[in-house]
Design a protein around this motif. Structure first.
Motif, PDB file in Angstrom:
ATOM      1  N   LYS A 542       1.031  -1.065  -0.601  1.00  0.00           N
ATOM      2  CA  LYS A 542       0.014   0.094  -0.190  1.00  0.00           C
ATOM      3  C   LYS A 542       0.492   1.166  -0.153  1.00  0.00           C
ATOM      4  O   LYS A 542       1.355   1.339   1.267  1.00  0.00           O
ATOM      5  CB  LYS A 542      -0.999   0.110   1.339  1.00  0.00           C
ATOM      6  N   LEU A 543       0.762   1.854  -0.953  1.00  0.00           N
ATOM      7  CA  LEU A 543       1.442   2.883  -0.780  1.00  0.00           C
ATOM      8  C   LEU A 543       1.203   4.808  -0.367  1.00  0.00           C
ATOM      9  O   LEU A 543       2.475   5.600  -0.710  1.00  0.00           O
ATOM     10  CB  LEU A 543       1.782   3.658  -2.837  1.00  0.00           C
ATOM     11  N   SER A 544       0.010   4.800  -0.582  1.00  0.00           N
ATOM     12  CA  SER A 544      -0.923   5.315   0.012  1.00  0.00           C
ATOM     13  C   SER A 544      -2.083   5.475   1.075  1.00  0.00           C
ATOM     14  O   SER A 544      -2.421   4.383   1.235  1.00  0.00           O
ATOM     15  CB  SER A 544      -1.250   6.596  -1.331  1.00  0.00           C
ATOM     16  N   ASP A 545      -2.634   6.338   2.056  1.00  0.00           N
ATOM     17  CA  ASP A 545      -3.316   6.457   3.103  1.00  0.00           C
ATOM     18  C   ASP A 545      -4.677   7.860   2.502  1.00  0.00           C
ATOM     19  O   ASP A 545      -5.373   7.802   3.200  1.00  0.00           O
ATOM     20  CB  ASP A 545      -3.177   6.130   4.388  1.00  0.00           C
ATOM     21  N   ALA A 546      -4.381   8.229   1.217  1.00  0.00           N
ATOM     22  CA  ALA A 546      -4.605   9.366   1.077  1.00  0.00           C
ATOM     23  C   ALA A 546      -6.518   8.992   1.073  1.00  0.00           C
ATOM     24  O   ALA A 546      -6.849  10.124   1.026  1.00  0.00           O
ATOM     25  CB  ALA A 546      -3.842   9.773   0.128  1.00  0.00           C
ATOM     26  N   THR A 547      -6.387   8.022   0.126  1.00  0.00           N
ATOM     27  CA  THR A 547      -8.261   7.535  -0.300  1.00  0.00           C
ATOM     28  C   THR A 547      -8.345   6.519  -0.012  1.00  0.00           C
ATOM     29  O   THR A 547      -7.502   5.599  -0.616  1.00  0.00           O
ATOM     30  CB  THR A 547      -8.193   7.884  -1.794  1.00  0.00           C
ATOM     31  N   ARG A 548      -9.833   6.546   0.001  1.00  0.00           N
ATOM     32  CA  ARG A 548      -9.785   4.492  -0.016  1.00  0.00           C
ATOM     33  C   ARG A 548      -9.635   4.030  -0.862  1.00  0.00           C
ATOM     34  O   ARG A 548     -10.849   4.548  -2.300  1.00  0.00           O
ATOM     35  CB  ARG A 548     -11.354   4.230   0.593  1.00  0.00           C
ATOM     36  N   SER A 549      -8.810   2.704  -1.318  1.00  0.00           N
ATOM     37  CA  SER A 549      -9.340   2.240  -1.981  1.00  0.00           C
ATOM     38  C   SER A 549      -9.358   0.720  -2.577  1.00  0.00           C
ATOM     39  O   SER A 549      -8.999   0.256  -0.854  1.00  0.00           O
ATOM     40  CB  SER A 549      -7.452   1.907  -2.390  1.00  0.00           C
ATOM     41  N   MET A 550      -9.712  -0.150  -3.381  1.00  0.00           N
ATOM     42  CA  MET A 550     -10.454  -1.776  -3.298  1.00  0.00           C
ATOM     43  C   MET A 550      -9.218  -1.878  -4.022  1.00  0.00           C
ATOM     44  O   MET A 550      -8.989  -2.087  -4.969  1.00  0.00           O
ATOM     45  CB  MET A 550     -11.423  -1.511  -4.161  1.00  0.00           C
ATOM     46  N   VAL A 551      -9.239  -3.109  -3.230  1.00  0.00           N
ATOM     47  CA  VAL A 551      -7.577  -4.558  -3.756  1.00  0.00           C
ATOM     48  C   VAL A 551      -8.571  -4.804  -4.761  1.00  0.00           C
ATOM     49  O   VAL A 551      -7.809  -5.324  -5.610  1.00  0.00           O
ATOM     50  CB  VAL A 551      -6.882  -4.326  -3.097  1.00  0.00           C
TER      51      VAL A 551
END
Lengths: 688, 113
Positions: A542-551
């Motif tokens: 995971k490179l960022s926590d800036a926005t919610r992301s769907m793996v």
């Protein structure tokens, strides 16, 4: 966005010597585990970005299971007359069969249960004892012939036979078998009426089609292994004609290994006859296997077979020649299209794109004639993931091997701008033009309008205008001292500074890089309706926590009978979330905070709708358990989206090293073994 | 190597034309897939892709472009925003583009968990 269309065609001279003993270090634990856990037809998917070995691109073409009589006469399946095991130079094993004159004839055949109505090509290598030219004859009464080829039990005569000198007394004899009896023998015979000169044979090959292809030896055969795991599963385009062979290439097709990548029996069994195909006005004449056009756009098409499913993937292989460039489509949509240059062609399309009207198209790009020698269509089992839009394809990357730390400064506070010039701060090291580096730094307290950057690249190449932790690779455009700088009218703090030279790349930790903007892959529908249990394993950075992301997520959005993994889920706490639900959509939730980006993890989700189990494991440890009501029922029949919800939102900014899903709860030992194997691929050390 | 980070953004009115151009280059049917809006509520669409630098040079070639792109679609290229970075960080390029153009991503309503 707008890449240039590829027109490369695979095929050609590659030689694959398969067999478990030849796989070596690339045959890793993960592949073995995939093979082991997907038994009994259980539903699922298994993607492994490490399948990049270009030498394994050639799938099985030679239908024989042993080709060089390695075990002497025991490897002749139908034999008679005067024959003996002997040496044979020029192939892989040095073994062959000597064929002598016999009053009843001498024959050395291998058998294959072929299909009636489709063409085959038999080929073999031939030498004579005295080095003279072996004469390939037509029939039993041909006294000048040293041998005759037999296909489907019949002698193969002119013009369906040929022999070519390959140098140093080695010849390859070829027989194109367009018809014949249902007898299953293929091989070499010396009739009593032929010459008395002995010949030595080896390197038998039988393949579907009308054109011989390079010899594919099988000498240590493990048929189940070969059928199950050709080792190359990544392709740059959706049609599967351009393989991914190196880092930095886009991934338009990622084959699923959970079904063993096995090919079905031949589906194109009817005789090819273009006279029955529909055509455009530019097509001026047609024969059974060719047509001529008077200009651009001459096109011919036909439903190719009945019984093909809209949701399955097919391997379509076509041999032929054409004197102008042309296009082949395996459906009515261009996404399965392959552009083919003028000349002889051997195109293999691995298309998971639906056969929208179950038709095949040939379209010439100018006036010309195309001749098609053979068409083969086989189902390619699996839930293959693809992306038809170039801009949305993730990039295959490899984990760098890093040299020593080049900086002696890890943080710089309050580097100001005076409003007129750039401000620099020495980091104590230097970079060399042309070399590649891995850079990492955290920027905070940024104010102003100018850019912030590293001198490892030009200003435009590594400039940053927002706070955050950055980690990326770049090539130094100049040899120069290493500095961090602020542009005009900007100020910032720097910490976690690291600059290391990339000295090489690992080949066992490949990953798909998702850009966090629009990259994703999707499958056709995966039918999980027979199960209410799943186990999912993902190697993720995971490179960022800036926005919610769907793996990944089954279905375009939260729906009945779906599951998903998010990294992150909520922005502030570095959450990883696994969710599962039956009739209560997304009912089960297991989430854990504290895994702040950038971070690599092995995430495991295990769930059971009926028992309201939603377990999330991170790096081998159970870290969150959701006991919420998931409702009833089984999982659904939906596409699997990887890297973006429904292909439209919540893009994943990170790396995917492995992804496996199976429609049952794995045993504890299976779970641990899979996590260990994925951890190795992901570069994660498990604390278990 | 595809190491040229390219951000493209287009006003909503020209989205279809740009997507058609992309399709003519054989790159798929829905390249501009990220929905954006400015402070006025005007819609834009964006995408990010890693290009081979040589491919981008070909795409930018005026002569070749005139051959590939139908006349009626060429006007849309005048409205196409492009932001290029060799190597670097794709997210940084993307976020910088949004900041420069004062755009935000339009997210559909999503369940939080």
């Amino acid at each position: 966005m707008l890449g240039i269309a590829n027109s490369k065609v695979i095929g050609g001279p590659g030689i694959w010597t398969p067999g478990a003993t030849r796989i070596g270090p690339n045959f890793r634990n993960l592949t073995a585990l995939i093979r082991k856990i997907f038994t009994g037809g259980v539903q699922g998917f298994a993607y492994d970005p490490n399948d990049l070995d270009a030498t394994k691109l050639n799938w099985r073409r030679n239908l024989f299971t042993e080709t060089e009589f390695r075990n002497g006469v025991n490897d002749i399946t139908v034999k008679g007359g005067s024959f003996a095991a002997t040496t044979f130079e020029g192939l892989t094993q040095g073994t062959g069969i000597r064929i002598d004159t016999n009053a009843s004839g001498t024959y050395v055949y291998k058998t294959f249960t072929h299909q009636v109505g489709i063409p085959y090509v038999f080929s073999c290598y031939v030498r004579t004892l005295d080095g003279s030219v072996p004469v390939l004859g037509d029939q039993s009464t041909d006294a000048s012939a040293d041998f005759v080829l037999v296909g489907k039990g019949s002698a193969i005569y002119t013009p369906y036979k040929s022999i070519t000198h390959l140098g140093n007394g080695l010849y390859r004899a070829v027989a194109v078998i367009t018809n014949g009896s249902t007898t299953i023998s293929f091989g070499v015979v010396k009739y009593a009426g032929n010459s008395t000169k002995p010949v030595i044979v080896s390197g038998y090959q039988l393949e579907v089609g009308s054109a011989v292809t390079p010899y594919q030896p099988f000498t240590d055969f493990n048929s189940e292994f070969i059928k199950a795991f050709p080792l190359h599963t990544l392709y740059q385009n959706t049609a599967g004609t351009v393989p991914v062979t190196a880092a930095g290439q886009p991934v338009g097709l990622m084959l699923d290994k959970s079904k063993g990548l096995s090919l079905s029996a031949e589906l194109f069994t009817a005789a090819l006859d273009f006279n029955n195909w529909s055509r455009t006005g530019a097509v001026t004449s047609v024969t059974a296997n060719s047509f001529t056009t008077n200009g651009f756009g001459g096109c011919i098409k036909n439903p190719i077979t009945t019984g093909m499913s809209l949701t399955k993937a097919y391997q379509v292989r076509i041999f032929g020649t054409c004197n102008v460039a042309h296009k082949i489509r395996s459906s009515s949509t261009y996404v399965g299209e392959v552009s083919v240059p003028a000349g002889a062609f051997d195109v293999t399309i691995k298309s998971p794109i639906t056969f929208a009207d179950s038709s095949m198209y040939f379209q010439l790009q100018a006036a010309g004639t195309i001749t098609v020698n053979s068409i083969s269509i086989k189902e390619l089992a699996g839930n293959h993931a693809y992306q038809t839009v170039s801009a949305s394809r993730p990039i295959l990357q490899q984990t760098p091997i890093l040299g020593d730390e080049l900086t002696n400064v890890t943080s710089v506070a309050g580097l100001p701008s005076d409003g007129a010039t750039y401000k620099t701060y020495s980091l104590g090291g230097a970079v060399v033009a042309g070399k590649r580096y891995k850079l990492r730094f955290r920027m905070s307290g940024y104010t102003g309008t100018g850019f912030i950057g590293f001198s490892v690249n030009d200003f435009a190449g590594a400039s940053f205008g927002a706070n955050g932790l950055y980690e990326f690779e770049a090539t130094a455009l100049q040899s120069r001292a290493l500095v961090v700088f602020t542009g005009i009218n900007a100020t910032a703090n720097f910490s976690d500074i690291s600059v290391k030279e990339i000295t090489g790349y690992r080949t066992d930790q490949n990953y798909l890089a998702f850009d966090g903007v629009d990259d994703f892959l999707v499958t056709n529908n995966i039918d999980f309706t027979m199960t209410n249990k799943v186990s999912l394993f993902a190697g993720v950075q995971k490179l960022s926590d800036a926005t919610r992301s769907m793996v990944f997520e089954l279905a375009p959005s939260t729906n009945i009978g779906t599951f998903r993994l998010e990294a992150p889920n909520t922005v502030s706490s570095g959450n990883i979330l696994y969710s599962s639900g039956g009739s209560i959509t997304g009912g089960g939730i297991a989430a854990i905070g504290g895994f702040n980006a950038p971070i690599s993890i092995v995430a495991t989700g295990k769930s059971n709708i009926a028992q309201d189990i939603t377990d999330l494991r991170i790096n081998g440890n159970l870290v969150a358990t959701g006991k919420q009501d998931q409702g009833t029922g089984n999982y659904g029949n939906y596409p699997l989206y990887i890297g973006r919800r429904g292909g439209t939102s919540l893009p994943f900014n990170g790396h995917l090293y492995s992804l496996i899903g199976i429609g049952r709860l794995t045993t504890d030992s299976e779970t641990i073994a899979l996590e260990k194997a994925i951890a190795k691929n992901t570069g994660v050390t498990l604390n278990v | 190597m595809s190491n040229l980070s390219v951000v493209n953004i287009i006003p909503d009115a020209h989205r279809d034309a740009i997507n058609q151009i992309a399709e003519a280059y054989g790159t798929g049917s829905n390249s501009m897939s990220v929905k954006l809006q400015d402070n006025n509520g005007d819609l834009f669409w964006g995408c990010h892709a890693w290009w081979k630098p040589e491919d981008y040079a070909l795409f930018s070639d005026e002569e070749l472009r005139n051959l590939m792109v139908p006349v009626e679609l060429r006007e849309s290229l005048n409205h196409l925003y492009e932001r290029l970075i060799l190597d670097g960080d794709s997210q940084e390029n993307w976020q910088s583009a949004l900041i420069e153009l004062n755009l935000t991503i339009v997210e559909e309503q999503e369940p939080i968990a």
